[in-house]
Design a protein around this motif. Structure first.
Motif, short mmCIF file in Angstrom:
data_model
loop_
_atom_site.label_atom_id
_atom_site.label_comp_id
_atom_site.label_asym_id
_atom_site.label_seq_id
_atom_site.Cartn_x
_atom_site.Cartn_y
_atom_site.Cartn_z
N THR A 1 0.87 -1.19 0.00
CA THR A 1 0.00 0.00 0.00
C THR A 1 0.90 1.23 0.00
O THR A 1 1.10 1.87 1.04
N ILE B 1 -1.30 6.31 0.90
CA ILE B 1 -2.49 6.22 1.74
C ILE B 1 -2.85 7.62 2.25
O ILE B 1 -1.97 8.37 2.71
N ALA C 1 -6.64 4.90 -0.78
CA ALA C 1 -5.43 4.09 -0.60
C ALA C 1 -5.11 3.39 -1.91
O ALA C 1 -5.99 2.83 -2.56
N VAL D 1 -3.50 0.32 -3.59
CA VAL D 1 -3.15 -1.06 -3.28
C VAL D 1 -2.49 -1.66 -4.51
O VAL D 1 -3.11 -1.77 -5.57
N ILE E 1 -3.97 -1.96 5.53
CA ILE E 1 -3.61 -0.65 5.00
C ILE E 1 -3.10 0.19 6.16
O ILE E 1 -3.87 0.53 7.07
#
Length: 816
Positions: free
Chosen positions: A165, A168, A173, A175, A263
């Motif tokens: 991740t 953020i 976020a 990914v 996350i």
């Protein structure tokens, strides 16, 4: 690749060697994995590894498993995944050598394709051995789970997908899902992948596709960035977990992989310390060894989860895997429960600590070990730190420092999202200088204090007390020069037992970030104050959070009748004795003191030193807490002298026996948050009242229990399933007629199991004994024992406990 557990129904025997087997192989029996072969070998006061291995015998063993290999697997790829085999594993398929792995805690894969006989039964053989190769109890054999992996010719690599991740914020976020695609065919292949990300609630959070072309025999990694709106952060208080699923190809050529991830963001600097999701977090850490108490070295997932839960409940928010890679099961538990992790690589590099240890294999295997560590850890949000070694003797040399940098750079090349440290015992860096100081001390010195003695060479004076000795040596100016390069190689300088160096390091290099990677539990109040006062010190890891087998008696209270010399205890001592929590999972008085010292408990806490040792002082020992128990039930005559203790954030405390004040004493005279007084034992009630500025803050009482009137057995909460990872934990206690624990009337208890389950282990936290955890009868200690039940199928299980004309039973259901 499709993953199937391969833990049931292995045959097991001692390895007597090829020639000896001509005269008859050793007897075999059927075992389920994970399995600790050392436990069954028993203990011997003359054992090879002595107290380091809790006086258990060394051994060599053979495991075998027969599997059916369908003819259609000719067009598949087949592998085994071993999460850990202790040690020097040799894997054979149908008698042919397939793989070797010397590291006992390292996850590794073995390709079976060249050795399989399709349409037939195939035999997997695993050889392992353990000798004088560890400074603590390691266990031996296939101590961690095994999985069979089967996939199409074009498949996702056995190491699985990797999820990071990189970006953020509160809105979004990023990914990134990396899919390593292996082309095991003889032609070029172009394959499509579908990616789904599920949120903590199981709802679809993001999707994407990916196309990857690979040449025959090639591995290519495809990457896809997906975007999650309003992401839920993983933290110690709210460990939100997402799931990434990848489907590669379709139909008969379809392969799947799944990974759970969190996350979360990390930042590190000497101004704010360690920040998790933008907030500074102080690491209240515990070092833990690999064994699971009465299960010994068998790494069964339910036991790993239980340890994490109980350590979290005791106030810890971080674990250090001392001194080896943490198991997959414990990492998954840390993810679920919000426990941060320092995952450690080795206890040795090239300089041996025992005669047969990993230094013999390290030069050839270290790089593959690092690759395995990162592949195992990368998806786990709990892992924030990699330790490249514990108390490495050569760390203060140019070659040792160079190696530290090489290992650190290897780790960073594989995973730049976490921080690297070395867990130094800085004293190791000046061993040669210390030898010279001892020589000088032998020629005479007029030093009056440990610190002065250290400066002038009088190390003998410094060694009068281990704590003062450590502080004196750790403050020597020679150390700074010796460890500078090794410290420069890492992101965080880990110091073992060297709080005296925290300010020294900061003055030498204000950019340095430090962690107490291993510390004396008895000094937690001092260490925690430093963590709170010094922003560049990000935490403290106590030795240890959970008591362990081996290093027998290292933290025992040493009285005048102790038979051992040096730190270790003589046979039949079994446990180290240094854990905040004992091997059953019950908190010891040092854990109660810690809770007060770090501000997690506001009520005063009571403890009582064993009255039978009232006239015997304990020899100074830095790992040893007072020999105390949170009990007012003792098998001594009324009127016997006794020392009572209180742990409180207060100015003073008053002790009351049966309502009458018997002592009033200030807090903090001997240790912060600590007070004690002498009185006499009178059955009834002991109370402590804490005061600040004359105002009562709180009180706590202990009551004397009556004669044992009942056995209590209860199954700890949680589902028990018919799989290899489940266990039922059944604490057993001795109670009086009012339901109070009686810790002073121990007796043997016998456990019988009826239904689809077996007794996997039974024991107590008694530190020295000759009983076996494999027996169905064991003597309680301080009124407690623990039975661990392993399911073998679905249905109702009844556990019966009996002892001295008392009995009870408890039942539970094993679910599918």
């Amino acid at each position: 690749m499709k993953r199937t557990d391969l833990n049931r129904g292995w045959t097991f025997r001692e390895n007597t060697g090829a020639f000896a087997s001509l005269l008859g192989a050793a007897p075999t029996r059927v075992v389920d994995l994970p399995h600790d072969a050392v436990l069954a070998g028993g203990r011997d006061p003359g054992s090879e590894n002595q107290g380091n291995n809790a006086y258990f015998r060394s051994g060599a063993w053979v495991y075998e498993k027969t599997i059916d290999v369908p003819a259609q697997w000719r067009n598949r790829r087949v592998a085994l995944e071993f999460e850990g085999v202790y040690r020097d594993a040799v894997v054979k398929v149908n008698g042919a050598f397939a793989a070797q792995r010397p590291g006992g805690y390292t996850l590794f894969h073995v390709s079976l394709d060249p050795y399989l006989r399709y349409g037939e039964e195939n035999v997997i053989t695993v050889e392992a051995q353990a000798h004088n190769d560890s400074r603590w109890y390691s266990g031996g054999g296939i101590t961690r789970p095994v999985h069979l992996l089967v996939g199409p010719l074009v498949h996702i690599a056995p190491t699985g997908i990797q999820v990071t991740t990189p970006e953020i914020d509160d809105e979004l976020a990023v990914v990134e899902v990396a899919v390593p695609v292996v082309n095991g065919s003889i032609t070029t292949a172009t394959t499509d992948a579908r990616i789904e990300v599920l949120g903590p609630d199981g709802a679809l959070a993001a999707t994407g596709t990916l196309r990857v072309s690979t040449l025959a025999g090639e591995t290519q990694t495809g990457r896809r960035r997906l975007y999650i709106q309003a992401p839920q952060r993983w933290s110690t208080d709210s460990p939100a977990l997402y799931t990434a699923r990848v489907t590669l190809g379709s139909g008969d050529a379809e392969d799947t992989a799944e990974a759970r991830f969190g996350i979360r963001s990390l930042r590190l600097d000497p101004i704010h310390g360690l920040r998790l999701n933008g907030r500074t977090v102080n690491l209240h850490g515990a070092c833990v060894h690999n064994d699971n108490g009465v299960l010994a070295g068998a790494c069964i997932a339910a036991a790993e989860d239980r340890r994490v839960r109980l350590l979290k409940a005791a106030g810890f928010n971080a674990l250090r895997s001392s001194h080896n890679p943490m198991s997959v099961a414990m990492l998954e538990a840390c993810d679920r429960h919000g426990m941060l992790v320092m995952d450690e690589t080795w206890d040795v590099w090239t300089d041996a600590k025992t005669t047969d240890d990993y230094s013999l294999a390290f030069p050839e295997w270290w790089e593959r070990d690092v690759e395995s560590l990162v592949a195992k850890d990368l998806n786990h949000p709990s892992v924030i730190l990699y330790s490249i070694g514990n108390e490495i003797p050569e760390i203060g040399t140019p070659h040792g420092a160079r190696r530290a940098r090489t290992i650190a750079e290897k780790l960073r090349s594989l995973d730049s999202s976490r921080y690297v440290l070395n867990s130094l015992n800085a004293m190791m860096a000046i061993l040669d200088e210390l030898a010279q100081m001892r020589e000088q001390a032998g020629q005479g010195s007029d030093a009056d204090s440990p610190a002065e003695g250290a400066d002038s060479g009088d190390i003998n004076t410094a060694m009068a007390d281990a704590d003062d000795m450590m502080s004196a040596i750790m403050s020597l100016p020679e150390i700074t020069d010796k460890i500078t390069e090794a410290a420069d190689a890492v992101d965080i300088l880990g110091h073992n037992y060297a709080d005296v160096r925290y300010r020294i390091e900061h003055e030498a290099d204000p950019n340095r970030v430090i962690v107490g990677s291993e510390t004396f539990s008895t000094r937690i109040a001092t260490y925690w104050r430093l963590v709170q006062e010094l922003p560049y010190v990000i935490g403290d890891f106590t030795w240890t959070g959970w008591d362990y087998l081996g290093e027998a008696g290292i933290a025992r209270p040493i009285y005048s009748d102790d038979q051992a010399s040096g730190m270790g205890a003589a046979y039949p001592y079994l446990l180290a004795g240094s854990g905040d929590i004992d091997i059953l999972g019950d908190r010891k008085t040092i854990s109660l003191y810690r809770e007060v010292a770090v501000g997690l408990c506001k009520k005063p806490v009571l403890a009582v030193q064993r009255p039978e040792h009232f006239t015997e002082p304990i020899a100074p020992h830095s790992w040893t807490w007072t020999d105390s128990v949170a009990s007012w039930t003792w098998d001594v005559p009324a009127g016997s002298p006794v020392t009572v203790e209180a742990y409180a954030d207060a100015d003073e405390v008053a002790f009351l026996v049966n309502g009458a004040e018997v002592a009033r004493t200030p807090v903090g005279t001997d240790l912060p948050f600590y007070a004690k007084a002498d009185t006499t034992y009178q059955p009834g009630e002991l109370t402590v009242v804490a005061y600040r500025d004359g105002q009562e803050l709180g009180r706590t009482s202990l009551e004397t229990a009556g004669p044992v009137a009942a056995l209590k057995a209860e199954v700890e909460a949680g589902p028990v399933r018919a799989d290899d990872a489940s266990l039922a934990f059944v604490p057993i206690s001795l109670l009086d007629a009012a339901g109070r624990l009686n810790p002073a009337a121990d007796r043997p208890v016998t456990v019988e199991v009826a239904g689809p389950a077996v007794l996997q282990g039974l024991g107590s936290a008694r530190p020295s004994h000759e009983e076996s955890f494999l027996s169905d009868t064991f003597t309680t200690y301080q009124g407690r024992a623990l039975a661990v039940i392993r399911p073998t199928g679905i249905g109702e299980v009844t556990v019966r406990v009996s002892g001295d004309d008392l009995g009870t039973e408890v039942s539970f259901t094993v679910e599918p």
